[in-house]
Write a protein that holds these residues in place. Structure first.
Motif, PDB file in Angstrom:
ATOM      1  N   ALA A  49       1.041  -1.189   0.128  1.00  0.00           N
ATOM      2  CA  ALA A  49       0.087  -0.034  -0.063  1.00  0.00           C
ATOM      3  C   ALA A  49       0.882   1.299   0.040  1.00  0.00           C
ATOM      4  N   GLU A  50       2.125   1.232   0.481  1.00  0.00           N
ATOM      5  CA  GLU A  50       2.853   2.304   0.449  1.00  0.00           C
ATOM      6  C   GLU A  50       3.760   2.516  -0.666  1.00  0.00           C
ATOM      7  N   ARG A  51       4.167   1.503  -1.323  1.00  0.00           N
ATOM      8  CA  ARG A  51       5.068   1.420  -2.385  1.00  0.00           C
ATOM      9  C   ARG A  51       5.172  -0.181  -3.331  1.00  0.00           C
ATOM     10  N   GLU A  52       5.399   0.098  -4.471  1.00  0.00           N
ATOM     11  CA  GLU A  52       5.526  -1.229  -5.362  1.00  0.00           C
ATOM     12  C   GLU A  52       6.873  -1.766  -4.843  1.00  0.00           C
ATOM     13  N   CYS A  53       6.827  -3.064  -4.768  1.00  0.00           N
ATOM     14  CA  CYS A  53       8.100  -3.805  -4.265  1.00  0.00           C
ATOM     15  C   CYS A  53       8.492  -5.136  -4.883  1.00  0.00           C
ATOM     16  N   ALA A  54       9.607  -5.360  -5.036  1.00  0.00           N
ATOM     17  CA  ALA A  54      10.076  -6.681  -5.816  1.00  0.00           C
ATOM     18  C   ALA A  54      10.019  -7.768  -4.549  1.00  0.00           C
ATOM     19  N   VAL A  55      10.134  -9.006  -4.781  1.00  0.00           N
ATOM     20  CA  VAL A  55      10.045 -10.026  -3.792  1.00  0.00           C
ATOM     21  C   VAL A  55      11.389  -9.946  -2.820  1.00  0.00           C
ATOM     22  N   SER A  56      12.517  -9.465  -3.317  1.00  0.00           N
ATOM     23  CA  SER A  56      13.527  -9.318  -2.329  1.00  0.00           C
ATOM     24  C   SER A  56      13.477  -8.266  -1.552  1.00  0.00           C
ATOM     25  N   GLU A  57      12.843  -7.134  -2.111  1.00  0.00           N
ATOM     26  CA  GLU A  57      12.699  -5.952  -1.114  1.00  0.00           C
ATOM     27  C   GLU A  57      11.659  -6.225   0.022  1.00  0.00           C
ATOM     28  N   ILE A  58      10.400  -6.809  -0.420  1.00  0.00           N
ATOM     29  CA  ILE A  58       9.380  -7.437   0.640  1.00  0.00           C
ATOM     30  C   ILE A  58      10.116  -8.221   1.611  1.00  0.00           C
ATOM     31  N   SER A  59      10.898  -9.201   1.366  1.00  0.00           N
ATOM     32  CA  SER A  59      11.534 -10.153   2.039  1.00  0.00           C
ATOM     33  C   SER A  59      12.586  -9.496   2.974  1.00  0.00           C
ATOM     34  N   ASP A  60      13.235  -8.605   2.511  1.00  0.00           N
ATOM     35  CA  ASP A  60      14.207  -7.692   3.344  1.00  0.00           C
ATOM     36  C   ASP A  60      13.576  -6.872   4.369  1.00  0.00           C
ATOM     37  N   THR A  61      12.476  -6.237   3.933  1.00  0.00           N
ATOM     38  CA  THR A  61      11.705  -5.082   4.644  1.00  0.00           C
ATOM     39  C   THR A  61      11.191  -5.803   5.967  1.00  0.00           C
ATOM     40  N   LEU A  62      10.343  -7.050   5.462  1.00  0.00           N
ATOM     41  CA  LEU A  62       9.589  -7.667   6.671  1.00  0.00           C
ATOM     42  C   LEU A  62      10.213  -8.950   7.167  1.00  0.00           C
ATOM     43  N   HIS A  63      11.596  -9.010   6.806  1.00  0.00           N
ATOM     44  CA  HIS A  63      12.438 -10.260   7.544  1.00  0.00           C
ATOM     45  C   HIS A  63      11.614 -11.517   7.294  1.00  0.00           C
ATOM     46  N   LEU A  64      11.539 -11.742   6.270  1.00  0.00           N
ATOM     47  CA  LEU A  64      10.693 -13.046   5.749  1.00  0.00           C
ATOM     48  C   LEU A  64      11.698 -13.822   4.794  1.00  0.00           C
ATOM     49  N   SER A  65      11.566 -15.090   4.741  1.00  0.00           N
ATOM     50  CA  SER A  65      12.198 -15.725   3.457  1.00  0.00           C
ATOM     51  C   SER A  65      11.721 -15.416   2.072  1.00  0.00           C
ATOM     52  N   GLN A  66      12.452 -15.310   1.026  1.00  0.00           N
ATOM     53  CA  GLN A  66      11.836 -15.108  -0.130  1.00  0.00           C
ATOM     54  C   GLN A  66      10.871 -16.350  -0.542  1.00  0.00           C
ATOM     55  N   SER A  67      11.206 -17.368   0.158  1.00  0.00           N
ATOM     56  CA  SER A  67      10.072 -18.581  -0.499  1.00  0.00           C
ATOM     57  C   SER A  67       8.818 -18.188   0.360  1.00  0.00           C
ATOM     58  N   THR A  68       8.777 -17.459   1.564  1.00  0.00           N
ATOM     59  CA  THR A  68       7.441 -17.359   2.220  1.00  0.00           C
ATOM     60  C   THR A  68       6.706 -16.184   1.388  1.00  0.00           C
ATOM     61  N   VAL A  69       7.601 -15.221   1.089  1.00  0.00           N
ATOM     62  CA  VAL A  69       6.734 -14.153   0.335  1.00  0.00           C
ATOM     63  C   VAL A  69       6.427 -14.595  -0.836  1.00  0.00           C
ATOM     64  N   SER A  70       7.153 -15.410  -1.611  1.00  0.00           N
ATOM     65  CA  SER A  70       6.790 -15.698  -3.077  1.00  0.00           C
ATOM     66  C   SER A  70       5.296 -16.647  -2.940  1.00  0.00           C
ATOM     67  N   HIS A  71       5.224 -17.473  -1.752  1.00  0.00           N
ATOM     68  CA  HIS A  71       4.038 -18.221  -1.470  1.00  0.00           C
ATOM     69  C   HIS A  71       2.869 -17.342  -1.368  1.00  0.00           C
ATOM     70  N   GLN A  72       3.142 -16.275  -0.510  1.00  0.00           N
ATOM     71  CA  GLN A  72       1.789 -15.460   0.057  1.00  0.00           C
ATOM     72  C   GLN A  72       1.627 -14.493  -1.035  1.00  0.00           C
ATOM     73  N   LEU A  73       2.492 -14.215  -1.893  1.00  0.00           N
ATOM     74  CA  LEU A  73       2.162 -13.252  -3.098  1.00  0.00           C
ATOM     75  C   LEU A  73       1.271 -14.177  -4.397  1.00  0.00           C
ATOM     76  N   ARG A  74       1.739 -15.269  -4.218  1.00  0.00           N
ATOM     77  CA  ARG A  74       1.023 -16.271  -5.284  1.00  0.00           C
ATOM     78  C   ARG A  74      -0.650 -16.516  -4.858  1.00  0.00           C
ATOM     79  N   PHE A  75      -0.721 -16.492  -3.432  1.00  0.00           N
ATOM     80  CA  PHE A  75      -1.963 -16.632  -2.939  1.00  0.00           C
ATOM     81  C   PHE A  75      -2.786 -15.274  -3.332  1.00  0.00           C
TER      82      PHE A  75
END
Length: 114
Positions: A49-75
């Motif tokens: 909602a704040e900004r467009e992000c790549a998976v790696s940026e979401i992962s780094d910002t939220l301290h989540l694995s890229q696998s977790t982020v990718s899974h949730q983004l797919r959902f």
């Protein structure tokens, strides 16, 4: 339409047709609330909602694995709550449904309200 008035904190004027929900509408609404029922997905949507992000940026910002982020983004993408665009080798995600983002914003505001 009554749905817009709910977001504006007004009392909705329901007609008889609005109270009858078909199976597809019920499914979409329940899946939307399922998406918003997960803390990780809420965090991702709030960031997007704040900004467009790549998976790696979401992962780094939220301290989540890229696998977790990718899974949730797919959902979220399957529910058409987020969209993506390619730029070179990167994929950038952003919200795709402003109604759901408004609902999320209202829920966060409600939770933070004294």
């Amino acid at each position: 339409m009554w749905r817009a008035s709910i977001l504006d904190n007004e009392r909705p004027n329901l007609t008889e047709d609005d109270t009858e929900l078909d199976e597809e509408t019920l499914f979409i609404v329940s899946q939307t609330f399922k998406a918003l029922g997960d803390p990780t997905r809420i965090r991702i949507l709030n960031l997007l909602a704040e900004r467009e992000c790549a998976v790696s940026e979401i992962s780094d910002t939220l301290h989540l694995s890229q696998s977790t982020v990718s899974h949730q983004l797919r959902f979220l993408k399957n529910l058409r709550l987020v969209k993506f665009r390619r730029a070179g080798t990167s994929i950038y995600y952003s919200p795709d449904d402003q109604h759901v983002m408004a609902l999320l914003h209202q829920a966060i505001h409600h939770a933070c309200h004294d």
